[in-house]
Design a protein around this motif. Structure first.
Motif, mmCIF file in Angstrom:
data_model
loop_
_atom_site.group_PDB
_atom_site.id
_atom_site.type_symbol
_atom_site.label_atom_id
_atom_site.label_comp_id
_atom_site.label_asym_id
_atom_site.label_seq_id
_atom_site.Cartn_x
_atom_site.Cartn_y
_atom_site.Cartn_z
ATOM 1 N N PRO A 194 -6.776 -6.308 9.178
ATOM 2 C CA PRO A 194 -5.872 -5.966 8.077
ATOM 3 C C PRO A 194 -5.506 -4.487 8.097
ATOM 4 O O PRO A 194 -6.146 -3.673 8.762
ATOM 5 N N TYR A 195 -4.452 -4.145 7.382
ATOM 6 C CA TYR A 195 -4.088 -2.743 7.237
ATOM 7 C C TYR A 195 -5.193 -2.010 6.490
ATOM 8 O O TYR A 195 -5.699 -2.482 5.465
ATOM 9 N N VAL A 196 -5.556 -0.834 6.985
ATOM 10 C CA VAL A 196 -6.584 -0.015 6.349
ATOM 11 C C VAL A 196 -6.129 1.438 6.373
ATOM 12 O O VAL A 196 -5.625 1.924 7.395
ATOM 13 N N SER A 248 -7.045 4.883 7.027
ATOM 14 C CA SER A 248 -8.181 5.475 7.731
ATOM 15 C C SER A 248 -8.318 6.966 7.498
ATOM 16 O O SER A 248 -9.336 7.562 7.829
ATOM 17 N N PRO A 262 -11.134 -1.551 -0.417
ATOM 18 C CA PRO A 262 -9.803 -2.053 -0.067
ATOM 19 C C PRO A 262 -8.999 -2.371 -1.313
ATOM 20 O O PRO A 262 -9.543 -2.607 -2.394
ATOM 21 N N LEU A 263 -7.694 -2.350 -1.143
ATOM 22 C CA LEU A 263 -6.836 -2.706 -2.266
ATOM 23 C C LEU A 263 -7.075 -4.151 -2.665
ATOM 24 O O LEU A 263 -7.196 -5.037 -1.811
ATOM 25 N N VAL A 279 0.867 -1.172 0.000
ATOM 26 C CA VAL A 279 0.000 0.000 0.000
ATOM 27 C C VAL A 279 0.904 1.221 0.000
ATOM 28 O O VAL A 279 1.714 1.398 0.909
ATOM 29 N N GLY A 304 -7.751 1.753 -0.627
ATOM 30 C CA GLY A 304 -7.294 1.399 0.708
ATOM 31 C C GLY A 304 -8.268 1.712 1.807
ATOM 32 O O GLY A 304 -7.991 1.444 2.971
ATOM 33 N N THR A 305 -9.431 2.273 1.492
ATOM 34 C CA THR A 305 -10.438 2.553 2.502
ATOM 35 C C THR A 305 -11.274 1.304 2.754
ATOM 36 O O THR A 305 -11.263 0.364 1.942
ATOM 37 N N PRO A 306 -11.999 1.273 3.900
ATOM 38 C CA PRO A 306 -12.815 0.083 4.168
ATOM 39 C C PRO A 306 -13.800 -0.232 3.053
ATOM 40 O O PRO A 306 -14.092 -1.394 2.779
ATOM 41 N N GLY A 331 -8.745 -0.102 -6.038
ATOM 42 C CA GLY A 331 -9.168 0.314 -4.710
ATOM 43 C C GLY A 331 -8.287 1.442 -4.188
ATOM 44 O O GLY A 331 -7.202 1.706 -4.704
#
Length: 244
Positions: A32-34, A36, A56-57, A15, A51-53, A49
């Motif tokens: 998981p990494y998110v 925020s 996600p990627l 990411v 990277g947001t909820p 994606g």
């Protein structure tokens, strides 16, 4: 930059975030990494994606022109050639397959040579031959090659009464000696005659990358009794090379 395992795959997904971005989570399957806050400033090739909820990627798939099941009766996850580099997380596939095929008919300008009894097999003429060759790296600079060739001979032969003889191809590999492969025999003494026969010889091998291969065949004869005259000898050549 944050990294987490790609599920059950032995690689890492990356990411890439800009300044001021907050990334939460510990990279486990449950947390998981998110991203925020802020946003992803760059998404690598093959990813989608932000990277947001809600987005996600994930790997970005592109539909092909046909369904997997049309040609491959096996599990896609277990048998697909799409791989993930364990050191960089990059997606890759093996080099493309290629193939080549050739067909050639060759009629030898040899006149009408005659042979009495010989002490073994002799080549009809050192200038009468057909060859199939694969030049190294001509299909691929990194894959090995499966190479096969078939020579089909058509010989028109006449012989004197009580002649006994054998026809063969002398087969040379990469310029080496040409041991014979027996193709046709007339073993019983009898009246003189003239006929045309067809017969074939094949050669196949598996080549390592950067390896060439050459097969050359020489029409040959062994006369035990009488005299044999060749009126024509034609060779059909078929050659196939397929990358591995």
């Amino acid at each position: 930059m944050a990294q987490r395992p790609c599920g059950g795959y032995r690689c890492t997904c990356q990411v890439i975030a800009g300044p001021g971005v907050t990334i939460t989570g510990n990279g486990s399957s449950s947390t998981p990494y998110v991203v925020s806050s802020g946003g992803v400033t760059e998404v690598g090739c093959g990813l989608q994606g932000d990277g947001t909820p809600g987005a996600p990627l994930a790997v970005l798939p592109v539909a092909g022109p046909q369904e997997w099941a049309e040609d491959w009766d096996c599990d896609p996850a277990a048998h697909s050639t799409l791989k993930c580099d364990p050191s960089s997380g990059a997606l890759w596939t093996p080099p493309e397959h290629t193939s080549a095929a050739a067909t050639l008919q060759q009629s030898y300008p040899m006149g009408t040579p005659s042979f009495g009894a010989t002490s073994g097999f002799v080549i009809i003429s050192p200038t009468v031959w057909s060859e199939a060759a694969y030049v190294a790296d001509s299909l691929s600079t990194c894959r090995g090659v499966s190479f096969s060739t078939r020579f089909t001979g058509h010989a028109e032969v006449s012989w004197t009464q009580d002649a006994v003889f054998d026809l063969a191809y002398g087969v040379s590999i990469n310029g080496g000696a040409a041991p014979v492969r027996l193709m046709h025999s007339r073993l019983a003494a009898g009246p003189a005659g003239r006929e045309r026969w067809s017969f074939g010889v094949s050669q196949a091998t598996v080549l390592a990358p950067h390896t060439g291969y050459l097969v050359r065949v020489y029409p040959s004869v062994r006369v035990t009794a009488g005299t044999v005259t060749f009126h024509e000898w034609i060779t059909d050549l078929d050659m196939i090379a397929i990358t591995r």
